[in-house]
Scaffold this motif. Structure first.
Motif, mmCIF file in Angstrom:
data_model
loop_
_atom_site.group_PDB
_atom_site.id
_atom_site.type_symbol
_atom_site.label_atom_id
_atom_site.label_comp_id
_atom_site.label_asym_id
_atom_site.label_seq_id
_atom_site.Cartn_x
_atom_site.Cartn_y
_atom_site.Cartn_z
ATOM 1 N N TYR A 75 0.831 -1.206 0.000
ATOM 2 C CA TYR A 75 0.000 0.000 0.000
ATOM 3 C C TYR A 75 0.866 1.257 0.000
ATOM 4 O O TYR A 75 0.593 2.225 -0.716
ATOM 5 N N GLN A 78 1.992 2.108 -3.340
ATOM 6 C CA GLN A 78 0.886 2.282 -4.285
ATOM 7 C C GLN A 78 0.675 1.052 -5.165
ATOM 8 O O GLN A 78 0.166 1.156 -6.273
ATOM 9 N N TYR A 80 -1.675 -1.230 -5.226
ATOM 10 C CA TYR A 80 -2.968 -1.416 -4.593
ATOM 11 C C TYR A 80 -3.569 -2.807 -4.813
ATOM 12 O O TYR A 80 -4.225 -3.334 -3.903
ATOM 13 N N ALA A 83 -1.695 -4.999 -2.416
ATOM 14 C CA ALA A 83 -2.079 -4.680 -1.040
ATOM 15 C C ALA A 83 -3.455 -5.246 -0.720
ATOM 16 O O ALA A 83 -3.665 -5.832 0.355
ATOM 17 N N LEU A 84 -4.385 -5.093 -1.649
ATOM 18 C CA LEU A 84 -5.743 -5.591 -1.426
ATOM 19 C C LEU A 84 -5.748 -7.103 -1.238
ATOM 20 O O LEU A 84 -6.432 -7.631 -0.352
ATOM 21 N N CYS A 106 -7.889 0.821 -1.179
ATOM 22 C CA CYS A 106 -7.222 0.127 -2.286
ATOM 23 C C CYS A 106 -8.132 0.095 -3.515
ATOM 24 O O CYS A 106 -7.658 0.230 -4.649
#
Length: 243
Positions: A75, A78, A80, A83-84, A106
């Protein structure tokens, strides 16, 4: 990746240490040291933190704290989608909803503000603590702005937490987001008032509210004189938070 000699692994939170007890002792120590490095670097060197998170993930992908750390590191860079995925994995392992606002943000980062708004209205939000609910409100307002709905973003941020005179950990960011939305909507006088309120609450400099307030007041910051004796160009910092 190299681990500094002063890092022992004992610096990690006791709950994380307990999670790592499911691993062999030497492996647990290695994972702990990498998690310490993620926490140490994530603000100043997010790329470095990401590298250590990948090492920890390779060593112990079935530990929820490792998946969560990997999510935070992705995250911060960036990344995303990554990260999600990590936040979802951590949530499946723990069953908690603490990561719900980050998961929604995200979705914003992936260009899906509608999905973030759906998450803002989900039953999981009611299970969040006060800080989590405020964070969810910030994400929802950001999603509204992503969709060009400035008035709706302003209304979303209007809440008892915004109106309260008590200063909480989230107060500065909430006031800042409200001021920024007002300014984007052309309501400069109100925006100035709320940037000033954000400055009052921003005790650790988590926002650039003071710079934004000075900018509205027409104050220019000039760097120290350069070698030829002339003033430099104004150098204004950028806020690192999402809208």
């Amino acid at each position: 990746m190299p681990i500094p000699e002063d890092v022992t692994g004992d610096e990690i939170d006791k709950d994380v240490r307990q999670e790592l007890q499911s691993l062999p002792k030497t492996l647990a120590e290695d994972v702990a040291k990498n998690l310490v490095m993620v926490a140490r670097l994530i603000d100043e060197d997010p790329e470095g933190a990401y590298g250590y998170s990948k090492v920890a993930l390779r060593l112990a992908s079935r530990v929820a704290a490792v998946r969560e750390a990997a999510g935070f590191a992705a995250y911060a860079n960036q990344k995303y989608a990554e990260a999600l995925a990590e936040f979802r994995a951590a949530r499946r392992m723990t069953g908690t909803v603490e990561l719900w606002p980050l998961m929604a943000d995200c979705e914003r980062g992936l260009g899906r503000p509608e999905k973030a708004l759906d998450m803002a209205g989900a039953p999981e939000v009611h299970k969040l603590d006060k800080a989590g609910q405020v964070e969810m409100r910030l994400v929802a307002a950001g999603a509204r702005r992503d969709m060009g709905q400035l008035d709706a973003a302003i209304v979303t941020l209007q809440s008892p937490e915004l109106a309260s005179s008590a200063v909480q950990p989230w107060t500065a960011r909430l006031r800042y987001a409200y001021a920024d939305a007002l300014l984007a909507a052309g309501r400069e006088r109100e925006a100035r008032e709320w940037f000033a309120k954000a400055v009052e609450a921003d005790r650790d400099g988590s926002t650039d509210a003071s710079d934004r307030l000075a900018e509205l007041d027409g104050v220019e910051f000039v760097d120290a004189l350069d070698e030829d004796g002339t003033g430099g160009e104004p150098d204004r910092g950028e806020d690192g938070t999402r809208d």
